[in-house]
Design an enzyme around this catalytic site. Structure first.
Site, PDB file in Angstrom:
ATOM      1  N   GLU A  88       1.217  -1.383  -0.054  1.00 48.14           N
ATOM      2  CA  GLU A  88       0.098   0.050   0.024  1.00 48.14           C
ATOM      3  C   GLU A  88       0.781   1.189  -0.383  1.00 48.14           C
ATOM      4  O   GLU A  88       1.766   1.124   1.084  1.00 48.14           O
ATOM      5  CB  GLU A  88      -1.064  -0.045   0.765  1.00 48.14           C
ATOM      6  CG  GLU A  88      -2.143   1.008   1.062  1.00 48.14           C
ATOM      7  CD  GLU A  88      -2.740   0.915   2.259  1.00 48.14           C
ATOM      8  OE1 GLU A  88      -3.899   1.884   2.278  1.00 48.14           O
ATOM      9  OE2 GLU A  88      -2.739   0.550   3.750  1.00 48.14           O
ATOM     10  N   GLU A 115      -4.896  -2.744  12.780  1.00 46.43           N
ATOM     11  CA  GLU A 115      -5.191  -3.643  11.845  1.00 46.43           C
ATOM     12  C   GLU A 115      -5.810  -4.735  11.717  1.00 46.43           C
ATOM     13  O   GLU A 115      -6.913  -5.331  10.661  1.00 46.43           O
ATOM     14  CB  GLU A 115      -3.635  -3.869  11.692  1.00 46.43           C
ATOM     15  CG  GLU A 115      -2.255  -2.969  11.481  1.00 46.43           C
ATOM     16  CD  GLU A 115      -3.034  -1.806  11.302  1.00 46.43           C
ATOM     17  OE1 GLU A 115      -3.445  -2.050   9.622  1.00 46.43           O
ATOM     18  OE2 GLU A 115      -2.186  -0.442  11.013  1.00 46.43           O
TER      19      GLU A 115
END
Length: 897
Positions: A126, A303
């Site tokens: 990412e 997360e």
């Protein structure tokens, strides 16, 4: 799309169009080696719509060795490279395309794609790192099922991990072994991950609400295993909380986390294989502070929560980044509040918001929560996306209430499961599930800047009526000179000063530029408590007196409003002192005395309430920042508070000492208050202050008290300061994460020689530009030290600019994050502004500058200060040079993932 760094192209949200080709399935075969890794990718591609455009696959730094179509070698007229793309001409509606590429992970200093770190191989994809691994349409709306085979030397890399569940493994030739992982859930390529390493595992399991057994693993170096217990418990708590609060169950058979020393962000939510910066996994009393413990818990939760708010439902494009990040920050904030103190957590979150996002909103890099354009997407992992994005979700939840908000999130997850969605999709689900019209509220996604609300209260004794008059404004920001009124939810209460009670806690909706609200049956004028719980991320300006604020700091039953009143008392006194006005500090002294002697208050809340506003926060209250005057005023008030209440500080420091370590909320609160008392005691000028701090430093059985004592000593010039810094280095020099604290403490010290010391530390044998944590510990902390960074000589600016230029050649993402502090040059005096502007110009003149740094520096130079003056709340303080101004707020962010 891939212009040269000298003139980066601009990507615009309005230019979005669906992909020409979809990739429903991809098989990856890795022959892993740090110096020479080969990746074979087999893509099943399908044409999306009626067109004859070629398949275009992104690539960055790859050496193409082979291209095949349906098993046959592609001919030269079927493929070619152009401007960072591999273009493949295809007929028909569905084909199989294979590529073979070569790359060198050990040479990848950008830490994006596949790279080496401390003897292991790992990935970070990412936002656009997957194109550094193989040729692929690297955009988040391409969702694929991944079948991954990893091959590596077994002795060197005995552990082979990837996304999904393990399905096969075996031995190969010449000491190699292999493992195959399959992820049944379609995902964008930014969620791909692999790790090849020699690691040990803290293994555990979790039984889901439907009775499925999930195997959990936290993978670290063997020596670090004892420091993973807190992270594992946080993971299990997160899984149970997401089931209980959102009804979301984990969907794979395994969940792995790997800790990595070299990482640009805090962590990454790759499906089933989270990769973490080691600072957010490793924790024990000897090396981790309470803030570290909370950080581990919060980031592990963040997360994990992404499994639904980010993975199962992902982003259509990067302009929708807050769709996953803002929502998930909101979720992790509420989780952490449930695990500890709701009041203290809210105060901490708002302090972070104001310190970073409000500041971002008022400067050259201001952008909406859903941006309209960017040059480099990595620059938009910002406090606005994360922290302000979370505040938008919080406002929606407040307006809907728990039941309707849960109905909205259920609808969102069910409707968009397995899809790449938009912010608008989320808002629509909230409207339908929560039965509410959010048409005007959408402006929070569209308009940059922090709204400014002026609140005045008047009382009519004849009619016994109180009128609350509200006026909202939103200053111009880059590219948005004119703003429409926002929908602002404000929680308010009116207190009777005679009884200390209030008349209700109401939610008012401010939707017009000016609105008034009437409240009956008040015989005497009440005191206004507004934006209770920080119900909206706005700047509140009121006509409350110092006496009103003192009353609220003692009687408000909303913890945030009580804290806010105390802070405003301090701000008003400090701003007045800086302006040279005769200021009576007795009100603050009395308010602090009342708070610290109240036995019913949570010690953690007390520590927050008595904390002086930071120098940077004070600077944000003023039209032009005077770092020297701010520093002098704050130091003087701190000394006065310390001296006036010295016996209290000694008593608090003594009674809050604990015989043993605990991470309970009560124990953490006691440590926080103890460290606050020590800070005031040393600031008082007491002759034995440094000695008391040194005793705490030496005798502490935990890092929270040891580092706090070190930081307090680092601000002074005592013999204890020198001794403590030497002892700390010798004790922890071999532990990278703890040594970061040594660098950070000195960079953030309010010491006259800090600039020279940072320059010296930049040459220290243990400093390296290759590790982002070490860079942030030294130069990142230094830019947050307002007094030192803005030294009138300009040495601080030059130091940071030199670091940016050197770092840009290695790691542009980390380099770009150091640029914004230089971009606030319009906020300071002409001399400092010219020096900062000169450094930005020097940076931009550097040949071969990355687009990451180019975007940040060029926007900073274009900055025009169009922000209107404001007061921070409370009465206005007249000064020609210190007119209060609008103020607007992190890894960043909170640290970005």
């Amino acid at each position: 799309m891939h212009a040269s760094p000298a003139s980066p192209s601009v990507i615009r949200r309005s230019d979005y169009r669906p992909p020409d080709w979809l990739v429903p399935d991809i098989a990856l075969d890795f022959d892993l080696d740090p110096a020479r890794t080969r990746v074979r990718a087999t893509l099943i591609v399908t044409r999306n719509g009626d067109h004859d455009r070629p398949l275009r696959l992104d690539g960055d730094g790859l050496i193409p060795l082979e291209v095949r179509i349906d098993g046959e070698a592609a001919t030269p007229d079927q493929w070619h490279m152009e401007a960072g793309y591999l273009s493949v001409s295809l007929s028909g509606s569905a084909r199989k395309v294979e590529t073979l590429v070569e790359l060198a992970p050990e040479s990848n200093s950008k830490l994006m794609g596949l790279y080496a770190s401390g003897g292991l191989l790992c990935t970070q994809c990412e936002a656009e790192g997957f194109r550094r691994i193989t040729f692929f349409p690297d955009r988040p709306d391409i969702l694929s099922r991944y079948d991954v085979t990893l091959r590596a030397d077994k002795a060197r890399f005995p552990i082979l991990l990837s996304n999904g569940d393990p399905v096969e493994q075996g031995e190969g030739d010449a000491g190699q072994h292999w493992a195959r992982w399959v992820d049944p859930f379609p995902k964008p390529c930014y969620l791909f991950a692999l790790v090849a390493a020699d690691l040990a595992c803290n293994a555990d399991s979790f039984v889901t609400m439907s009775g499925r057994d999930v195997q959990l693993g936290i993978w670290v170096r063997e020596a670090d295993l004892p420091r993973t217990g807190h992270a594992m418990q946080a993971l299990k708590n997160s899984m149970a909380w997401d089931e209980r609060v959102y009804g979301r169950e984990y969907d794979l058979d395994v969940f792995n986390i790997v800790a990595v020393a070299d990482f640009n962000f805090g962590a990454m939510e790759n499906k089933g294989l989270n990769i973490f910066n080691s600072r957010y996994i490793l924790a024990d009393p000897e090396t981790a502070t309470d803030i570290d413990y909370d950080g581990v818990e919060g980031v592990v939760a963040h997360e994990y929560f992404h499994n639904w708010s980010g993975n199962r439902v992902t982003c259509r494009d990067w302009f929708q980044l807050s769709l996953k990040e803002g929502f998930t920050v909101f979720r992790d904030q509420n989780f952490s509040a449930d695990m500890g103190s709701h009041a203290v957590k809210r105060i901490e979150d708002v302090r972070i918001l104001r310190a970073a996002q409000f500041q971002e909103d008022s400067g050259p890099l201001a952008h909406p929560v859903r941006p309209e354009s960017y040059m480099e997407i990595s620059n938009f992992y910002t406090a606005t996306i994360y922290n302000k994005g979370a505040e938008l979700i919080r406002m929606i939840a407040l307006m809907l209430g728990p039941e309707r908000f849960r109905a909205g999130t259920d609808l969102y997850f069910d409707r968009h499961d397995g899809q790449a969605a938009t912010c608008e999709d989320f808002v629509l689900a909230m409207e339908e599930g929560g039965e509410i019209d959010l048409s005007q509220f959408r402006r929070w996604y569209e308009q940059a800047g922090t709204p400014h609300v002026r609140a005045t209260l008047d009382h009519d004794p004849m009619t016994r009526t109180v009128n609350l008059h509200l006026h909202q404004s939103l200053a111009p920001t880059p590219g948005q000179p004119d703003k429409a009124p926002m929908a602002i939810p404000l929680r308010v209460a009116l207190f009777d000063p005679a009884t200390g009670t209030h008349h209700g806690d109401e939610l008012l909706m401010l939707t017009e530029p000016q609105q008034s609200f009437s409240f009956p049956d008040f015989a005497t004028p009440p005191i206004l408590s507004i934006n209770r719980g920080f119900s909206a991320p706005v700047i509140i300006d009121t006509n409350r007196s110092q006496d009103d604020l003192a009353f609220l700091s003692a009687h408000d039953d909303d913890p945030f409003a009580r804290y806010e009143a105390m802070q405003q008392l301090m701000v008003n006194i400090l701003v007045g002192r800086i302006a040279g006005q005769p200021i009576d500090e007795a009100a603050v002294i009395a308010a602090i005395r009342q708070v610290i002697t109240d036995p019913l208050l949570d010690p953690a809340f007390v520590a927050e309430a008595i904390r002086l506003p930071s120098e940077a926060y004070l600077g944000d209250q003023m039209a032009h920042v005077d770092p020297d005057a701010i520093h002098a005023a704050r130091e003087a008030l701190q000394q006065r508070i310390g001296a006036e209440l010295e016996p209290d500080w000694r008593a608090i420091h003594a009674r809050t000492r604990a015989a043993e370590f605990s991470i309970s909320a009560a124990a953490k609160g006691a440590r926080k208050l103890r460290n606050s008392a020590l800070g005031y005691l040393v600031a008082s000028g007491a002759m034995d202050g440094p000695a008391i701090a040194f005793v705490q430093f030496e005798q502490a059985h935990n890092m929270t008290e040891r580092q706090a004592a070190l930081a307090i000593l680092a601000n002074g010039d005592s013999a204890e300061r020198v001794a403590a810094l030497d002892i700390f280095y010798n004790r922890y020099g071999a532990d990278a994460l703890t040594l970061d604290k040594w660098f950070q403490t000195q960079a953030f010290a309010v010491h006259p020689d800090t600039v020279d010391l940072v320059e010296e530390l930049g040459r220290h044998k243990d400093f390296t530009l290759a590790n982002p944590n070490r860079v942030r510990a030294l130069y990142g902390a230094f830019t947050g030290n307002q007094w030192a960074f803005h030294h009138i000589s300009g040495k601080g600016y030059r130091l940071v600019a030199d670091c940016i230029l050197a770092l840009d050649r290695l790691n542009p993402q980390t380099a770009a994050r150091l640029v914004p502090p230089l971009g606030r040059w319009k906020r300071f005096d002409a001399a400092r502004g010219a020096l900062m502007r000169g450094e930005l110009e020097r940076i931009l003149a550097q040949p071969g500058l990355s687009k990451d740094v180019t975007e940040q520096a060029s926007k900073s130079l274009e900055y025009q200060d169009r922000v209107r003056p404001r007061t921070a709340g409370g009465p206005s303080i007249s000064s020609s040079s210190l007119r209060p101004r609008p103020r607007h707020r992190q890894p960043p962010c909170w640290q970005p993932d």
